[in-house]
Design an enzyme around this catalytic site. Structure first.
Site, PDB file in Angstrom:
ATOM      1  N   ASP A   8     -43.458 -16.488 -22.093  1.00  0.00           N
ATOM      2  CA  ASP A   8     -44.193 -15.356 -22.166  1.00  0.00           C
ATOM      3  C   ASP A   8     -45.601 -15.849 -21.461  1.00  0.00           C
ATOM      4  O   ASP A   8     -45.768 -16.957 -20.866  1.00  0.00           O
ATOM      5  CB  ASP A   8     -44.309 -14.789 -23.698  1.00  0.00           C
ATOM      6  CG  ASP A   8     -45.353 -16.050 -24.755  1.00  0.00           C
ATOM      7  OD1 ASP A   8     -45.464 -16.922 -23.907  1.00  0.00           O
ATOM      8  OD2 ASP A   8     -45.351 -15.625 -25.673  1.00  0.00           O
ATOM      9  N   CYS A  65     -43.338 -20.414 -25.187  1.00  0.00           N
ATOM     10  CA  CYS A  65     -44.184 -19.626 -25.576  1.00  0.00           C
ATOM     11  C   CYS A  65     -45.342 -20.302 -26.406  1.00  0.00           C
ATOM     12  O   CYS A  65     -45.709 -21.499 -26.109  1.00  0.00           O
ATOM     13  CB  CYS A  65     -43.533 -18.756 -26.483  1.00  0.00           C
ATOM     14  SG  CYS A  65     -42.993 -19.292 -28.208  1.00  0.00           S
ATOM     15  N   THR A  67     -46.035 -21.330 -29.448  1.00  0.00           N
ATOM     16  CA  THR A  67     -45.458 -22.370 -30.229  1.00  0.00           C
ATOM     17  C   THR A  67     -44.163 -22.998 -30.100  1.00  0.00           C
ATOM     18  O   THR A  67     -43.828 -24.008 -30.674  1.00  0.00           O
ATOM     19  CB  THR A  67     -45.598 -21.719 -31.781  1.00  0.00           C
ATOM     20  OG1 THR A  67     -44.597 -20.706 -31.783  1.00  0.00           O
ATOM     21  CG2 THR A  67     -46.987 -21.330 -32.280  1.00  0.00           C
ATOM     22  N   HIS A  98     -28.109 -35.086 -31.389  1.00  0.00           N
ATOM     23  CA  HIS A  98     -27.501 -34.476 -32.491  1.00  0.00           C
ATOM     24  C   HIS A  98     -27.007 -33.401 -32.433  1.00  0.00           C
ATOM     25  O   HIS A  98     -26.111 -32.884 -33.285  1.00  0.00           O
ATOM     26  CB  HIS A  98     -28.299 -34.871 -33.802  1.00  0.00           C
ATOM     27  CG  HIS A  98     -28.411 -36.099 -34.049  1.00  0.00           C
ATOM     28  ND1 HIS A  98     -28.972 -36.804 -35.427  1.00  0.00           N
ATOM     29  CD2 HIS A  98     -28.377 -37.413 -33.565  1.00  0.00           C
ATOM     30  CE1 HIS A  98     -29.076 -38.056 -35.332  1.00  0.00           C
ATOM     31  NE2 HIS A  98     -28.597 -38.382 -34.322  1.00  0.00           N
ATOM     32  N   HIS A 133     -21.419 -35.261 -35.487  1.00  0.00           N
ATOM     33  CA  HIS A 133     -22.242 -34.150 -35.185  1.00  0.00           C
ATOM     34  C   HIS A 133     -21.535 -33.132 -34.671  1.00  0.00           C
ATOM     35  O   HIS A 133     -21.866 -31.925 -34.738  1.00  0.00           O
ATOM     36  CB  HIS A 133     -23.244 -34.662 -34.021  1.00  0.00           C
ATOM     37  CG  HIS A 133     -24.280 -35.773 -34.541  1.00  0.00           C
ATOM     38  ND1 HIS A 133     -25.094 -35.506 -35.552  1.00  0.00           N
ATOM     39  CD2 HIS A 133     -24.260 -37.030 -34.074  1.00  0.00           C
ATOM     40  CE1 HIS A 133     -25.598 -36.726 -35.954  1.00  0.00           C
ATOM     41  NE2 HIS A 133     -25.132 -37.488 -34.943  1.00  0.00           N
TER      42      HIS A 133
HETATM   43  C1  RB5 Z   1     -48.198 -14.802 -28.252  1.00  0.00           C
HETATM   44  O1  RB5 Z   1     -49.569 -14.521 -28.444  1.00  0.00           O
HETATM   45  C2  RB5 Z   1     -47.713 -15.725 -29.436  1.00  0.00           C
HETATM   46  O2  RB5 Z   1     -47.358 -15.035 -30.516  1.00  0.00           O
HETATM   47  C3  RB5 Z   1     -46.277 -16.295 -28.611  1.00  0.00           C
HETATM   48  O3  RB5 Z   1     -46.177 -16.871 -27.519  1.00  0.00           O
HETATM   49  C4  RB5 Z   1     -45.464 -17.248 -29.531  1.00  0.00           C
HETATM   50  O4  RB5 Z   1     -46.258 -18.205 -30.026  1.00  0.00           O
HETATM   51  C5  RB5 Z   1     -44.759 -16.613 -30.542  1.00  0.00           C
HETATM   52  O5  RB5 Z   1     -43.893 -17.413 -31.257  1.00  0.00           O
END
Ligand code: RB5
Length: 147
Positions: A8, A65, A67, A98, A133
């Site tokens: 994203d 993304c 996180t 695994h 596994h």
């Molecule tokens: C975008 O702001 C953020 O929410 C997205 O990149 C991601 O971290 C969602 O899990």
């Protein structure tokens, strides 16, 4: 190998860096977007990469993304996908050894660029260990079948 890559807006910059790194390592990449830092919804790109991997048009997928969590949750909705968020070379290696992960997910807001590059190399150079596994992966596949 053929690697599908997507992100994203939050992951765009790291995606571009990892794409170059993959090419430097000799891999073929298909970039499924996004293509700028304009705000977009991560499930769209997670699904594209998930389908590329589950259909066999890509050997592995890379998703980024903010996180890594959102893209992993979304990609895991595609049948046959085993996507995991990794934070270092150890979690990347274990995701393959695994969990037989076929998509590696990064959080661009959490992981440094050099760590992500090393973790990606670790992921792609590690192999599923099978054995005990294998049974666990089959249990996950069975969950998918039961829907
Ligand atoms: C975008 O702001 C953020 O929410 C997205 O990149 C991601 O971290 C969602 O899990």
């Amino acid at each position: 190998m053929q690697i599908a890559i997507g992100s994203d807006h939050a992951g765009y910059s790291l995606k571009e860096i990892l794409k170059v790194h993959l090419k430097d390592l000799g891999h073929e990449t298909s970039d499924l977007g996004t293509f700028s830092e304009e705000s977009v919804d991560y499930p769209i790109y997670a699904e594209k990469v998930g389908i590329a991997v589950s259909s066999g048009s890509a050997d592995f997928g890379v998703l980024v993304c903010g996180t890594g969590i959102g893209v992993s949750i979304a990609a895991n909705k595609v049948k046959g996908v085993r996507a995991g968020v990794v934070h270092d070379t150890t979690s990347a290696r274990l995701a393959r050894e695994h969990n037989n992960a076929n998509i590696v997910c990064f959080g661009a807001r959490l992981v440094g660029v050099e760590v992500a590059k090393d973790a990606l190399e670790s992921f792609l150079s590690s192999n599923f260990l099978g054995g005990r596994h294998e049974r666990r992966i089959e249990e996950i596949t069975e969950m998918e079948r039961n829907g």
